[in-house]
Write a protein that holds these residues in place. Structure first.
Motif, PDB file in Angstrom:
ATOM      1  N   LEU A 152       0.831  -1.200   0.000  1.00  0.00           N
ATOM      2  CA  LEU A 152       0.000   0.000   0.000  1.00  0.00           C
ATOM      3  C   LEU A 152       0.867   1.252   0.000  1.00  0.00           C
ATOM      4  O   LEU A 152       0.590   2.204  -0.745  1.00  0.00           O
ATOM      5  CB  LEU A 152      -0.925  -0.011   1.219  1.00  0.00           C
ATOM      6  N   LEU A 153       1.918   1.259   0.812  1.00  0.00           N
ATOM      7  CA  LEU A 153       2.830   2.399   0.866  1.00  0.00           C
ATOM      8  C   LEU A 153       3.474   2.635  -0.494  1.00  0.00           C
ATOM      9  O   LEU A 153       3.579   3.778  -0.964  1.00  0.00           O
ATOM     10  CB  LEU A 153       3.900   2.170   1.935  1.00  0.00           C
ATOM     11  N   ARG A 154       3.873   1.565  -1.147  1.00  0.00           N
ATOM     12  CA  ARG A 154       4.529   1.687  -2.454  1.00  0.00           C
ATOM     13  C   ARG A 154       3.569   2.274  -3.488  1.00  0.00           C
ATOM     14  O   ARG A 154       3.947   3.129  -4.290  1.00  0.00           O
ATOM     15  CB  ARG A 154       5.026   0.315  -2.916  1.00  0.00           C
ATOM     16  N   VAL A 155       2.315   1.818  -3.459  1.00  0.00           N
ATOM     17  CA  VAL A 155       1.319   2.323  -4.403  1.00  0.00           C
ATOM     18  C   VAL A 155       1.086   3.819  -4.187  1.00  0.00           C
ATOM     19  O   VAL A 155       0.995   4.594  -5.140  1.00  0.00           O
ATOM     20  CB  VAL A 155      -0.006   1.544  -4.258  1.00  0.00           C
ATOM     21  N   ILE A 156       1.000   4.229  -2.910  1.00  0.00           N
ATOM     22  CA  ILE A 156       0.756   5.642  -2.601  1.00  0.00           C
ATOM     23  C   ILE A 156       1.932   6.495  -3.066  1.00  0.00           C
ATOM     24  O   ILE A 156       1.758   7.587  -3.622  1.00  0.00           O
ATOM     25  CB  ILE A 156       0.505   5.828  -1.094  1.00  0.00           C
ATOM     26  N   GLN A 157       3.146   5.997  -2.852  1.00  0.00           N
ATOM     27  CA  GLN A 157       4.337   6.762  -3.212  1.00  0.00           C
ATOM     28  C   GLN A 157       4.543   6.822  -4.725  1.00  0.00           C
ATOM     29  O   GLN A 157       4.824   7.886  -5.283  1.00  0.00           O
ATOM     30  CB  GLN A 157       5.574   6.145  -2.546  1.00  0.00           C
ATOM     31  N   VAL A 198      -9.373   6.463   1.445  1.00  0.00           N
ATOM     32  CA  VAL A 198      -9.980   6.830   2.727  1.00  0.00           C
ATOM     33  C   VAL A 198      -9.850   5.617   3.634  1.00  0.00           C
ATOM     34  O   VAL A 198     -10.272   4.514   3.271  1.00  0.00           O
ATOM     35  CB  VAL A 198     -11.459   7.217   2.560  1.00  0.00           C
ATOM     36  N   SER A 199      -9.255   5.796   4.783  1.00  0.00           N
ATOM     37  CA  SER A 199      -9.049   4.670   5.704  1.00  0.00           C
ATOM     38  C   SER A 199      -9.676   4.965   7.055  1.00  0.00           C
ATOM     39  O   SER A 199      -9.887   6.120   7.421  1.00  0.00           O
ATOM     40  CB  SER A 199      -7.550   4.382   5.877  1.00  0.00           C
ATOM     41  N   ALA A 200      -9.975   3.900   7.776  1.00  0.00           N
ATOM     42  CA  ALA A 200     -10.586   4.040   9.102  1.00  0.00           C
ATOM     43  C   ALA A 200      -9.995   3.001  10.041  1.00  0.00           C
ATOM     44  O   ALA A 200      -9.557   1.926   9.613  1.00  0.00           O
ATOM     45  CB  ALA A 200     -12.100   3.861   9.014  1.00  0.00           C
ATOM     46  N   PHE A 223       1.854   5.892   7.980  1.00  0.00           N
ATOM     47  CA  PHE A 223       0.953   6.740   8.766  1.00  0.00           C
ATOM     48  C   PHE A 223       0.900   8.153   8.200  1.00  0.00           C
ATOM     49  O   PHE A 223      -0.181   8.728   8.012  1.00  0.00           O
ATOM     50  CB  PHE A 223       1.411   6.783  10.223  1.00  0.00           C
ATOM     51  N   TYR A 224       2.056   8.732   7.901  1.00  0.00           N
ATOM     52  CA  TYR A 224       2.075  10.098   7.400  1.00  0.00           C
ATOM     53  C   TYR A 224       1.505  10.206   5.986  1.00  0.00           C
ATOM     54  O   TYR A 224       1.003  11.253   5.593  1.00  0.00           O
ATOM     55  CB  TYR A 224       3.499  10.661   7.461  1.00  0.00           C
ATOM     56  N   ARG A 225       1.597   9.115   5.228  1.00  0.00           N
ATOM     57  CA  ARG A 225       0.990   9.108   3.902  1.00  0.00           C
ATOM     58  C   ARG A 225      -0.542   9.064   3.984  1.00  0.00           C
ATOM     59  O   ARG A 225      -1.232   9.648   3.157  1.00  0.00           O
ATOM     60  CB  ARG A 225       1.496   7.904   3.103  1.00  0.00           C
ATOM     61  N   ILE A 250      -5.508  14.200   5.871  1.00  0.00           N
ATOM     62  CA  ILE A 250      -6.627  14.854   6.569  1.00  0.00           C
ATOM     63  C   ILE A 250      -7.172  13.847   7.572  1.00  0.00           C
ATOM     64  O   ILE A 250      -7.594  12.755   7.196  1.00  0.00           O
ATOM     65  CB  ILE A 250      -7.734  15.287   5.589  1.00  0.00           C
ATOM     66  N   GLU A 251      -7.152  14.208   8.828  1.00  0.00           N
ATOM     67  CA  GLU A 251      -7.559  13.283   9.893  1.00  0.00           C
ATOM     68  C   GLU A 251      -8.852  13.754  10.549  1.00  0.00           C
ATOM     69  O   GLU A 251      -8.984  14.915  10.948  1.00  0.00           O
ATOM     70  CB  GLU A 251      -6.448  13.171  10.942  1.00  0.00           C
TER      71      GLU A 251
END
Length: 205
Positions: free
Chosen positions: A31-36, A56-58, A77-79, A83-84
């Motif tokens: 997931l991190l790789r996809v976001i980056q 959007v995560s929960a 986490f920072y990725r 908006i929290e």
């Protein structure tokens, strides 16, 4: 090779990840790789496909605390925490319970094309007296069970709540008599049922 994953199927839209803290470590890395990289590799392919998706995560857990304890990747986490929004538990939003419960009833009855039953004052007071440790999920399941127990065209009363799951409350003065009980009491009086019989039946119930 033509089968799309969730991320590819969400291209151009939104992907909702519930309980993101519970994802396996390997999935978090992907997931991190996809976001980056803003790209994804389909299974069986050597090529990267660009992807544009809003995530959007929960979670019910404290991600910052998990980061501090090493149970959650700080970079992920920072990725995710661009908006929290912090939602208070249902026990702190008692005034919202009637709205949420009515919306659940409307959703349950929509496929049957019938009007949702109304929740009586007594039923709402009983629901609002409960802390709902399982939050909205627990309320949703309880409303489903209440709807299954409810019979007739009248409003849902506190008596429709299964006894084993009926929240314990201390009613305010005047709140003990909901519409269903009041109707039954008036009918009994009109039929000439004496007070002792009414009292005995009420105690047995």
């Amino acid at each position: 090779q033509d089968k799309q994953g969730f991320l590819q199927a969400s291209h151009g839209g939104t992907l909702f990840l519930d309980e993101v803290a519970e994802l396996p470590l390997a999935m978090k890395v992907k997931l991190l790789r996809v976001i980056q990289e803003k790209s994804v590799r389909q299974d069986g392919s050597n090529e990267e496909a660009p992807i544009d998706v809003r995530i959007v995560s929960a979670t019910h857990q404290d991600l910052q605390q998990l980061v501090a304890s090493g149970d959650c990747r700080q970079d992920l986490f920072y990725r995710l925490a661009v908006i929290e929004l912090k939602m208070p538990p249902l026990r702190d939003m008692h005034d919202d319970i009637p709205i949420v419960a009515s919306a659940i009833l409307a959703r349950l009855t929509k496929p049957m094309q019938v009007s949702p039953p109304r929740l009586s004052h007594g039923a709402l007071k009983a629901l609002q007296s409960y802390s709902f440790p399982g939050n909205v999920r627990e309320l949703s399941q309880l409303v489903r069970r209440i709807a299954c127990h409810h019979v007739g065209d009248g409003p849902i009363t506190a008596g429709d709540i299964p006894g084993s799951e009926r929240p314990v409350s201390t009613p305010d003065s005047g709140d003990w008599c909901d519409e269903g009980f009041e109707r039954s009491l008036k009918r009994a009086v009109l039929m000439g049922v004496n007070l002792k019989t009414i009292t005995d039946v009420t105690v047995e119930a």
